[in-house]
Design a protein around this motif. Structure first.
Motif, PDB file in Angstrom:
ATOM      1  N   TYR A 155       0.783  -1.223   0.000  1.00  0.00           N
ATOM      2  CA  TYR A 155       0.000   0.000   0.000  1.00  0.00           C
ATOM      3  C   TYR A 155       0.823   1.285   0.000  1.00  0.00           C
ATOM      4  O   TYR A 155       0.307   2.350  -0.294  1.00  0.00           O
ATOM      5  N   ILE A 157       3.572   3.715  -1.573  1.00  0.00           N
ATOM      6  CA  ILE A 157       4.226   3.946  -2.855  1.00  0.00           C
ATOM      7  C   ILE A 157       5.153   5.154  -2.728  1.00  0.00           C
ATOM      8  O   ILE A 157       4.921   6.038  -1.890  1.00  0.00           O
ATOM      9  N   LEU A 162       3.119   8.858  -7.676  1.00  0.00           N
ATOM     10  CA  LEU A 162       1.746   8.677  -7.232  1.00  0.00           C
ATOM     11  C   LEU A 162       0.806   8.238  -8.348  1.00  0.00           C
ATOM     12  O   LEU A 162      -0.385   8.088  -8.136  1.00  0.00           O
ATOM     13  N   ARG A 166       4.199   0.825  -7.704  1.00  0.00           N
ATOM     14  CA  ARG A 166       4.176   0.276  -6.364  1.00  0.00           C
ATOM     15  C   ARG A 166       5.578   0.199  -5.781  1.00  0.00           C
ATOM     16  O   ARG A 166       6.553   0.028  -6.499  1.00  0.00           O
ATOM     17  N   GLU A 354      -1.425  11.785   2.412  1.00  0.00           N
ATOM     18  CA  GLU A 354      -0.779  12.561   1.372  1.00  0.00           C
ATOM     19  C   GLU A 354      -0.722  14.032   1.764  1.00  0.00           C
ATOM     20  O   GLU A 354      -1.736  14.611   2.187  1.00  0.00           O
ATOM     21  N   SER A 370      -1.381   4.684   0.010  1.00  0.00           N
ATOM     22  CA  SER A 370      -2.216   4.812  -1.182  1.00  0.00           C
ATOM     23  C   SER A 370      -3.685   4.928  -0.817  1.00  0.00           C
ATOM     24  O   SER A 370      -4.105   4.616   0.297  1.00  0.00           O
ATOM     25  N   THR A 371      -4.484   5.361  -1.783  1.00  0.00           N
ATOM     26  CA  THR A 371      -5.923   5.552  -1.558  1.00  0.00           C
ATOM     27  C   THR A 371      -6.611   4.252  -1.202  1.00  0.00           C
ATOM     28  O   THR A 371      -7.503   4.217  -0.357  1.00  0.00           O
TER      29      THR A 371
END
Length: 381
Positions: A155, A157, A162, A166, A354, A370-371
């Protein structure tokens, strides 16, 4: 007269049974309540085991055991009452002479923590409930729930990528003494890793591509604050809880690889009287279990501002890999990170959120959650 005599006899029987059952209900009655295991992880399902034994001729017509524990131990379903941080459940029994009953409640561990059931309250009485008595029973059941282990490498990165790249597997610890090739130089690489022969051959700066090992030491730092100006309790608890899971996952990886690891945070544990956490460096199952227990006991409140904590850490660690888990970055934090890097520490920063409109330093190893993972921890919360 016969009706009056009958009424007197009935009242006498009711009074006698009320006296006998009300007085002797708890005599030679044994009650125990314990967890099926001493340790578990978030999401695990275990059992809460109740044992009631009537060691006398007289039966117990009804018995209720009132259990008080944390709301984060999910059991009893609709038969339990949840109030803020606590859960209350009632268990009912009918016991014959010399009968033993064992009841198992399926319990789901919803959240990390140390959970205790100190006492339960027993309530009983006569056949018609005209007379009831209660008695507290010392239980002393304790359960340690460790944070869940997540596949965090999936998850996080690189913040400069972005758009979907990965993070590579096993990026946490590499060994400068094991060289497996060369790659192109990036601004994050120290000059002492330049591979001069490969540079001359390729006509551009190349650095040694180091392989991985389990022999380098590792320090995990966790920022318990979710925002910069947070003076006591953590505001975004769910986000920091995910950071605690990430720390647990790193400890679990260190156990499998055999890497020595230590833990440091600007937070404190429930039994450490406001003292910040800074452990010794060690390897092995016993040490990792101790670190997991610290994570289970960790309170969501700061002892020292994170940038002051980093200043306090300077000089305490040298020549090791450092992973910083934090929700935010500031210029002051970045300066302290650079000071730690000057002490031959290799630092990676795991950002749990972020950055909004902030310029990210290009000279640091920074990875962002990550989202997809943000959705995962939101669902878990």
């Amino acid at each position: 007269m016969e009706i009056l005599a009958f009424i007197i006899i009935v009242l006498a029987v009711i009074g006698m049974q009320s006296l006998i059952f009300g007085k002797l209900a708890f005599k030679n009655l044994i009650y125990k309540c314990e967890f099926s295991v001493k340790e578990a992880h978030e999401g695990d399902e275990i059992f809460l085991v109740e044992t009631v034994e009537n060691r006398k001729v007289l039966p117990v017509p009804w018995l209720k055991a009132n259990i008080y524990t944390s709301r984060w131990l999910d059991f009893a379903g609709a038969r339990s009452v949840v109030n803020q941080e606590s859960r209350y459940a009632t268990s009912s029994f009918v016991l014959k002479s010399y009968q033993k009953i064992i009841r198992r409640w399926k319990v789901k561990c919803l959240k990390r923590g140390i959970y205790n059931i100190d006492t339960s309250t027993l309530v009983s009485g006569d056949l018609l409930s005209f007379r009831t008595n209660s008695m507290p029973v010392k239980v002393g059941a304790t359960l340690k729930v460790y944070p869940a282990v997540v596949d965090f490498e999936q998850y996080f990165i690189p913040i400069n990528y972005l758009q979907g790249e990965r993070i590579v597997r096993r990026w946490i610890i590499d060994d400068p003494f094991i060289v497996s090739g060369a790659r192109e130089y990036t601004p994050r690489d120290p000059m002492n890793r330049i591979h001069w022969r490969a540079t001359a051959k390729e006509g551009r700066l190349m650095v040694r591509n180091n392989d991985y090992t389990s022999r380098l030491s590792l320090t995990v730092m966790l920022n318990i604050q979710s925002i910069e100006n947070e003076y006591y309790n953590t505001i975004d608890k769910e986000l920091v809880e995910y950071g605690i899971k990430v720390a647990a996952s790193i400890f679990d990886s260190s156990l499998m690889s055999g890497a020595p690891v230590r833990f440091a945070t600007n937070g404190t544990t429930i039994d450490d009287d406001g003292k910040m956490v800074f452990t010794e460096e060690a390897a092995g199952r016993e040490h990792v279990s101790m670190l997991m227990e610290i994570l289970a006991k960790l309170e969501l409140k700061r002892v020292k501002d994170f940038q002051d904590f980093l200043s306090w850490m300077e000089g305490k660690i040298r020549n090791c890999d450092v992973i910083i888990i934090t929700c935010y970055l500031t210029d002051a934090i970045c300066e302290h990170v650079r000071e730690l890097e000057r002490l031959d520490n290799r630092i990676s920063i795991l950002l749990l959120k972020e950055p909004e409109g902030a310029k990210v330093p290009e000279d640091m190893n920074i990875y962002v959650l990550s989202t997809d993972s943000e959705k995962d921890y939101a669902v878990q919360a």
